[in-house]
Design a protein around this motif. Sequence first.
Motif, short mmCIF file in Angstrom:
data_model
loop_
_atom_site.label_atom_id
_atom_site.label_comp_id
_atom_site.label_asym_id
_atom_site.label_seq_id
_atom_site.Cartn_x
_atom_site.Cartn_y
_atom_site.Cartn_z
N VAL A 49 0.90 -1.20 0.07
CA VAL A 49 -0.14 0.07 0.05
C VAL A 49 0.71 1.52 -0.04
CG1 VAL A 49 -1.77 1.48 1.24
CG2 VAL A 49 -2.02 -1.08 0.87
N ARG A 50 1.92 1.31 0.89
CA ARG A 50 2.80 2.21 1.00
C ARG A 50 3.42 2.70 -0.66
NH1 ARG A 50 4.59 0.58 5.98
NH2 ARG A 50 6.46 -0.28 5.13
N THR A 51 3.87 1.56 -1.22
CA THR A 51 4.41 1.50 -2.48
C THR A 51 3.50 2.30 -3.56
OG1 THR A 51 5.88 -0.37 -2.04
CG2 THR A 51 5.69 0.29 -4.23
N ALA A 52 2.45 1.83 -3.41
CA ALA A 52 1.31 2.28 -4.19
C ALA A 52 0.93 3.85 -3.92
CB ALA A 52 -0.07 1.56 -4.38
N GLY A 53 1.34 4.23 -2.76
CA GLY A 53 0.77 5.72 -2.51
C GLY A 53 -0.11 5.75 -1.74
N GLY A 54 -0.69 4.94 -0.95
CA GLY A 54 -1.79 4.97 0.02
C GLY A 54 -1.38 5.11 1.50
N LEU A 55 -2.15 5.57 2.37
CA LEU A 55 -1.97 5.61 4.07
C LEU A 55 -2.69 4.60 4.45
CD1 LEU A 55 -0.91 7.31 6.41
CD2 LEU A 55 -2.72 8.70 6.03
N VAL A 56 -2.01 3.52 5.34
CA VAL A 56 -2.71 2.63 6.17
C VAL A 56 -3.18 3.36 7.52
CG1 VAL A 56 -2.69 0.40 7.21
CG2 VAL A 56 -1.33 1.00 4.98
N VAL A 57 -4.51 3.42 7.45
CA VAL A 57 -5.15 4.11 8.81
C VAL A 57 -5.51 2.92 9.93
CG1 VAL A 57 -6.90 5.56 9.67
CG2 VAL A 57 -6.14 5.80 7.43
N ALA A 58 -5.85 1.85 9.41
CA ALA A 58 -6.30 0.81 10.29
C ALA A 58 -5.75 -0.62 9.62
CB ALA A 58 -7.73 0.98 10.95
N VAL A 59 -5.74 -1.51 10.58
CA VAL A 59 -5.33 -3.10 10.12
C VAL A 59 -6.24 -4.08 10.99
CG1 VAL A 59 -3.64 -4.69 9.70
CG2 VAL A 59 -3.11 -2.25 9.30
N THR A 60 -6.68 -4.94 10.19
CA THR A 60 -7.66 -5.74 11.08
C THR A 60 -7.52 -7.22 10.26
OG1 THR A 60 -9.84 -6.38 11.79
CG2 THR A 60 -9.85 -5.38 9.88
N TYR A 61 -7.44 -8.35 11.15
CA TYR A 61 -7.48 -9.72 10.66
C TYR A 61 -8.30 -10.71 11.21
CZ TYR A 61 -3.97 -11.36 13.62
OH TYR A 61 -3.22 -11.66 14.88
N GLN A 62 -8.85 -11.58 10.71
CA GLN A 62 -9.61 -12.70 11.22
C GLN A 62 -9.16 -13.90 10.64
OE1 GLN A 62 -13.69 -12.87 9.58
NE2 GLN A 62 -14.66 -13.19 11.83
N GLU A 63 -9.42 -14.97 11.42
CA GLU A 63 -9.23 -16.32 11.20
C GLU A 63 -10.51 -16.84 10.41
OE1 GLU A 63 -7.88 -19.33 13.87
OE2 GLU A 63 -6.57 -17.96 15.09
N VAL A 64 -10.28 -17.39 9.21
CA VAL A 64 -11.34 -17.53 8.37
C VAL A 64 -11.48 -19.30 8.16
CG1 VAL A 64 -12.41 -17.77 6.11
CG2 VAL A 64 -11.49 -15.69 7.38
N LYS A 65 -12.23 -20.06 8.87
CA LYS A 65 -12.09 -21.59 8.77
C LYS A 65 -13.12 -21.84 7.54
CE LYS A 65 -11.82 -22.32 13.71
NZ LYS A 65 -12.19 -23.01 14.90
N LYS A 66 -13.94 -21.04 7.18
CA LYS A 66 -14.89 -21.37 5.96
C LYS A 66 -15.30 -19.90 5.25
CE LYS A 66 -19.43 -23.16 4.54
NZ LYS A 66 -20.46 -24.10 5.08
N ILE A 67 -14.79 -20.01 4.01
CA ILE A 67 -15.24 -18.64 3.21
C ILE A 67 -16.42 -18.35 2.78
CG2 ILE A 67 -14.45 -17.57 1.16
CD1 ILE A 67 -11.74 -19.22 0.93
N HIS A 68 -16.96 -17.32 3.19
CA HIS A 68 -18.23 -17.09 2.90
C HIS A 68 -18.58 -16.63 1.33
CE1 HIS A 68 -22.23 -14.96 3.06
NE2 HIS A 68 -22.41 -15.10 4.41
N PRO A 69 -19.39 -17.61 0.70
CA PRO A 69 -19.38 -17.34 -0.65
C PRO A 69 -19.80 -16.03 -1.24
CG PRO A 69 -21.31 -18.61 0.07
CD PRO A 69 -20.25 -18.36 1.33
N ALA A 70 -20.38 -15.02 -0.37
CA ALA A 70 -20.87 -13.77 -1.08
C ALA A 70 -20.01 -12.88 -0.41
CB ALA A 70 -22.37 -13.50 -0.43
N THR A 71 -19.23 -12.90 0.70
CA THR A 71 -18.55 -11.64 1.24
C THR A 71 -17.24 -12.13 1.62
OG1 THR A 71 -19.72 -11.69 3.24
CG2 THR A 71 -20.41 -10.19 1.64
N TYR A 72 -16.95 -13.56 1.30
CA TYR A 72 -15.37 -14.19 1.90
C TYR A 72 -15.55 -14.21 3.41
CZ TYR A 72 -10.68 -15.39 1.44
OH TYR A 72 -9.47 -16.25 1.21
N ILE A 73 -15.83 -13.02 4.26
CA ILE A 73 -15.74 -13.13 5.97
C ILE A 73 -17.23 -12.93 6.13
CG2 ILE A 73 -13.62 -11.54 5.86
CD1 ILE A 73 -15.25 -8.91 6.16
N GLY A 74 -17.47 -13.28 7.55
CA GLY A 74 -18.59 -13.42 8.06
C GLY A 74 -19.42 -12.26 8.49
N GLN A 75 -20.50 -12.18 8.83
CA GLN A 75 -21.32 -11.09 8.76
C GLN A 75 -20.96 -10.03 10.05
OE1 GLN A 75 -23.73 -10.21 6.95
NE2 GLN A 75 -24.06 -8.16 8.04
N GLY A 76 -20.44 -10.57 11.11
CA GLY A 76 -20.03 -10.10 12.40
C GLY A 76 -18.64 -9.07 11.95
#
Length: 439
Positions: A49-76
């Motif tokens: 992102v820094r190489t592309a010229g963007g500014l990282v404001v926040a970072v989040t990650y999650q363990e995904v045991k099963k990929i949601h077909p519509a949004t990849y991540i869960g509703q929560g």
Amino acid sequence: MIKRRRGKEKTNSLGNKKNQERTLLVGIRHPRESLLESKESLFELERLVRTAGGLVVAVTYQEVKKIHPATYIGQGKLEEISQLVTEYEIQTVIFDEELSAGQNRNLEEKLKCKVIDRTGLILDIFAQRAKTKEGKLQVELAQCMYIMPRLVGQWGHFSRLGGGIGTRGPGETQLEVDRRRLRERIHRLKEKLAHVEEYRDLQRHKREQVPVPTIAMVGYTNAGKSTLMNSLTEAGVMVEDKLFATLDPTVRRLRLPSGRQVLLSDTVGFIRKLPHQLVKAFQATFEEVRAADVLLHIVDMSSPTWQQQKEVVEKVLAELGLDSKPRLEVLNKVDLLGNGASNGGGIKISARDGTGVKHLLDQIEAKLREGRAKVYLKIPYHLSGCLDWLHQVAEIHWRNFKKDGIYLQVSLTPENANRLKNKHQIKIGAKHCFAPTDG
């Protein structure tokens, strides 16, 4: 887990960063991945992102045991990201995975902002970095291949590259028109790249007429290939602590300790989850790697995940059919490891301060000698025009000038020995069977 960057700074209070795109990164950890691997991948995304010229404001990650077909991540997690987008005035959410076209559209509808994936980010960086005509064609082809399944909902404005009144079939929708035009564009780009490849083949054929061994450097992005190129050849290649700082390949002459000249080429760096569109689009560039006599695999030993980076490069080389190519493993940045660092069994160097570089050159010469045989030659003086060529392709052990010709002992590949015998009509012997007429 959420990491904030710079609290709740507003865009107009960021000083010289006020024009940078505010981004939120979403990392994904799959059950098969270690915590270190997932964190390193997310850190790498931040550097992209820094190489592309963007500014990282926040970072989040999650363990995904099963990929949601519509949004990849869960509703929560989706609701949590939506709150962060509002709270931190996020303009772009970037996922550290490749999203399907449907997932991309659904996420943008729910988050009310632009959403891109790792592949889209890498393609954007390549588009910024490409300087040569060939590089620009390759990147555009990769982008078109990436865009094709994502036309729905975002490509009604696709520019008209052909057709016109009377060219559309009855009932053809705008989406179908855009798809047809994009296919036509891809076809034209492939044709142009085919011409580039023909030109490269012609250049390669000319080099083979006066063969000079080629050494190609490959490795993970930011492993220090450009620094090593500058150290060995004073090439003046741009060196920057950014991923994909150099994109277009560079070729320079390199003189080995024996005086023999070779060509040293730098190539585009590899990366985790390298988009398959780029691998396909950059086939012409990888042809130069395929034609090399020896590969130098540069490994960044200062990275905590250097072994995983090494595996990524080896996987891409296997995909390109280059896993059996003669190779030297070069462990770079050993100056950053401190005393007692001895991991890895390759050639340990520091391209920055020159440590181990002489040993590397010796090993390159040794690798080039593999597969060669020592032979004895007798070259009559009227055929001595082949000596310049011989000095470029062979290792000369000794030579004597006699009345009836020049006697030499050299090391040659079987291909060059046949060329010397058939084209230059030079006698070759496996032992010292050419007795000179005078003492």
